[in-house]
Scaffold this active site. Structure first.
Site, short mmCIF file in Angstrom:
data_model
loop_
_atom_site.label_atom_id
_atom_site.label_comp_id
_atom_site.label_asym_id
_atom_site.label_seq_id
_atom_site.Cartn_x
_atom_site.Cartn_y
_atom_site.Cartn_z
N PHE A 130 0.86 -1.17 0.00
CA PHE A 130 0.00 0.00 0.00
C PHE A 130 0.90 1.24 0.00
O PHE A 130 1.86 1.31 0.78
CB PHE A 130 -0.88 -0.03 1.24
CG PHE A 130 -1.98 0.99 1.23
CD1 PHE A 130 -3.19 0.72 0.60
CD2 PHE A 130 -1.81 2.21 1.85
CE1 PHE A 130 -4.20 1.66 0.59
CE2 PHE A 130 -2.82 3.16 1.85
CZ PHE A 130 -4.02 2.89 1.21
N ASP A 202 1.87 -5.00 8.62
CA ASP A 202 0.71 -4.13 8.48
C ASP A 202 -0.52 -5.04 8.36
O ASP A 202 -0.61 -5.86 7.44
CB ASP A 202 0.87 -3.25 7.23
CG ASP A 202 -0.23 -2.19 7.14
OD1 ASP A 202 -1.36 -2.47 7.58
OD2 ASP A 202 0.05 -1.09 6.62
N TYR A 227 -10.95 1.09 10.58
CA TYR A 227 -12.12 1.51 9.79
C TYR A 227 -12.44 0.57 8.63
O TYR A 227 -13.37 0.81 7.89
CB TYR A 227 -11.97 2.95 9.29
CG TYR A 227 -10.72 3.24 8.48
CD1 TYR A 227 -10.60 2.80 7.17
CD2 TYR A 227 -9.67 3.97 9.03
CE1 TYR A 227 -9.46 3.07 6.43
CE2 TYR A 227 -8.54 4.26 8.30
CZ TYR A 227 -8.43 3.80 7.00
OH TYR A 227 -7.29 4.07 6.28
N LYS A 228 -11.65 -0.49 8.46
CA LYS A 228 -11.93 -1.45 7.39
C LYS A 228 -12.78 -2.59 7.97
O LYS A 228 -13.91 -2.36 8.35
CB LYS A 228 -10.62 -1.92 6.76
CG LYS A 228 -9.92 -0.75 6.03
CD LYS A 228 -8.56 -1.07 5.47
CE LYS A 228 -8.00 0.15 4.75
NZ LYS A 228 -6.58 0.05 4.46
N ARG A 376 -12.19 -4.85 -7.22
CA ARG A 376 -11.92 -5.43 -5.91
C ARG A 376 -13.23 -5.60 -5.13
O ARG A 376 -14.03 -4.67 -5.05
CB ARG A 376 -11.00 -4.46 -5.18
CG ARG A 376 -10.35 -4.98 -3.95
CD ARG A 376 -9.30 -4.01 -3.49
NE ARG A 376 -9.88 -2.79 -2.94
CZ ARG A 376 -9.34 -2.08 -1.96
NH1 ARG A 376 -8.19 -2.45 -1.43
NH2 ARG A 376 -9.92 -0.99 -1.51
C1 LIG Z 1 -5.81 1.21 4.35
C2 LIG Z 1 -4.34 1.04 4.57
C3 LIG Z 1 -3.58 2.03 5.17
C4 LIG Z 1 -4.23 3.35 5.52
O1 LIG Z 1 -3.44 4.23 6.23
P1 LIG Z 1 -4.11 5.55 6.84
O2 LIG Z 1 -3.04 6.19 7.59
O3 LIG Z 1 -5.29 5.12 7.65
O4 LIG Z 1 -4.60 6.38 5.69
C5 LIG Z 1 -2.23 1.78 5.40
N1 LIG Z 1 -1.67 0.61 5.03
C6 LIG Z 1 -2.39 -0.37 4.43
C7 LIG Z 1 -1.74 -1.65 4.04
C8 LIG Z 1 -3.74 -0.18 4.16
O5 LIG Z 1 -4.44 -1.13 3.56
#
Ligand SMILES: *Cc1c(COP(=O)(O)O)cnc(C)c1O
Length: 417
Positions: A130, A202, A227-228, A376
């Site tokens: 990401f 992560d 939040y996911k 997705r």
């Molecule tokens: C959604 C996601 C993030 C999001 O980071 P934010 O700081 O909340 O914007 C980070 N890493 C991964 C792998 C994600 O899927």
């Protein structure tokens, strides 16, 4: 054998998690397959927000930092979340964003190596990670300068060769956000540590989606979103886990007053909290933080084994139905078929993926699109029904067969895809 809609309805009647859907407020006529990006609204959240705003803030005012437990909330929620990721009590805090928590643990890992193996200055990660993970690592490497740099691999098989004796830390995302491919956390952690590096995971697409055992894997640090799959609400604070063996020496540069040993002594010098308070930085958004509990409470009504079993059943069904009903169209499965390599999402590639996803959304099937060409679909066992999967595929087939995705409005891009 052809699967019918009545078969799917029967599976919903037999589903031990079926009753959990009632704990969510979902709009009529929507099949929500994007809980991997923004989880759905728990039924308790609106009342809880109302309570925090009118009672705790409105009436309690500043007394609520003590009386309503606001100050302790990052730790209390961390304890509630811990079992979902194989962590113990007093090991997790819910705070800040995933990006800023990543900065903390990366800095802590590099600091640790500086004490023990100062020649190790390389951060290994994946090009397909990401983007924020890569950007934060780049930012920290630039800040430190002095030889700190990133080494990116293009496939998991390249990891062993990348783990040379200059590597300080490997930063991997357990379930890939784009493909849904999942790492064997225990095996990769052993590999990383055997090479003398530290392992950061992560868990943004893992917590609440697949079973995770951080302590079992002996990982070093972990971070992730609420939040996911955890349904904490848009922009809800994220979490940090640090292996207890690193707790006492955990050092991070975001040394704000919430991480201080005695925040209200108002001392001029920073002294980190003796425990997990040292992972904190500053004042948290209490309305948003309080809602994380509403999402976590629903997980308390089941367990990750049951969630995983349904997740695999849903994703298997989706793959099978798409391959049956959409075989005449250029849709290619991107997600691994092997269960032990699959998270809780399924991605299909199609050259017109973006427009097809917009056409699906216009029909009430909400998935999302990620470059390049990837459609997705996230499957959240707490509220997704087998019949939803059937209906989503029927609508996808219709959009492909009629070519209705090719209308101009489905090619226009908003700021968020
Ligand atoms: C959604 C996601 C993030 C999001 O980071 P934010 O700081 O909340 O914007 C980070 N890493 C991964 C792998 C994600 O899927």
């Amino acid at each position: 054998m052809t699967i019918t809609r009545p078969d799917c309805e029967q599976r919903d009647r037999d589903d031990p998690l079926g009753a959990l859907r009632q704990h969510f407020d979902l709009p009529e006529g929507v099949i929500y397959l994007d809980g991997n990006s923004l989880g759905a609204l728990p039924r308790q959240s609106a009342a809880r927000a109302q309570q925090v705003i009118t009672q705790e803030w409105g009436n309690g005012l500043i007394r609520s930092w003590n009386d309503a437990g606001w100050f302790a909330l990052p730790r209390r929620l961390g304890d509630q979340l811990a079992p979902l990721i194989g962590a113990g009590a007093n090991e997790v805090v819910v705070t800040d964003t995933t990006s800023s928590n990543l900065f903390k643990v990366l800095a802590a890992a590099l600091h640790h190596q500086k004490q023990h193996a100062p020649q190790r200055k390389i951060i290994v990660s994946e090009r397909s990670n990401f983007p924020t993970d890569l950007y934060i690592a780049q930012g920290l490497a630039n800040l430190l300068d002095d030889g700190y740099a990133l080494r990116l691999i293009d496939a998991p098989e390249e990891l062993p060769a990348a783990l040379r004796d200059d590597v300080a830390v490997a930063l991997l995302t357990h379930v890939n956000y784009r493909t849904g491919a999942m790492y064997d956390m225990a095996a990769q952690t052993s590999l990383i540590q055997a090479a003398g590096a530290l392992a950061i995971w992560d868990l943004s697409h893992s917590a609440g989606a697949v079973p995770v055992d951080l302590n079992g894997a002996g990982a070093d640090y972990a971070i992730g979103c609420t939040y996911k799959y955890l349904n904490g609400g848009p922009g809800a604070p994220a979490y940090v886990w640090v292996n207890p063996r690193h707790q006492a020496t955990f050092w991070q540069p975001l040394s704000g007053w919430w991480g201080h040993r005695q925040p209200f002594a108002m001392l001029p010098d920073y002294q980190p909290d003796e425990g997990i308070g040292r992972y904190l930085c500053g004042t948290q958004p209490m309305v948003s933080l309080a809602l994380v509990q509403c999402g976590l409470d629903i997980f308390g009504k089941t367990d990750m084994r049951a969630i995983r079993a349904k997740s695999l059943a849903l994703t298997d069904l989706f793959i099978e139905l798409v391959e049956q009903h959409c075989a005449d169209f250029p849709v290619t499965l991107v997600t691994p078929r092997a269960h032990d390599m699959r998270g809780s999402q399924v991605s299909f590639e199609h050259p017109q993926g973006f427009a097809i996803v917009q056409a699906l959304i216009a029909r009430g099937v909400i998935g999302d699109y990620r470059e390049p060409g990837i459609m997705r679909f996230g499957f959240t066992p707490l509220y997704t029904r087998f019949a939803d999967v059937w209906d989503a595929v029927a609508i996808l087939r219709e959009i492909l067969a009629t070519g209705s995705w090719d209308r101009p409005e489905f090619h226009r891009r908003g700021a968020v895809t």
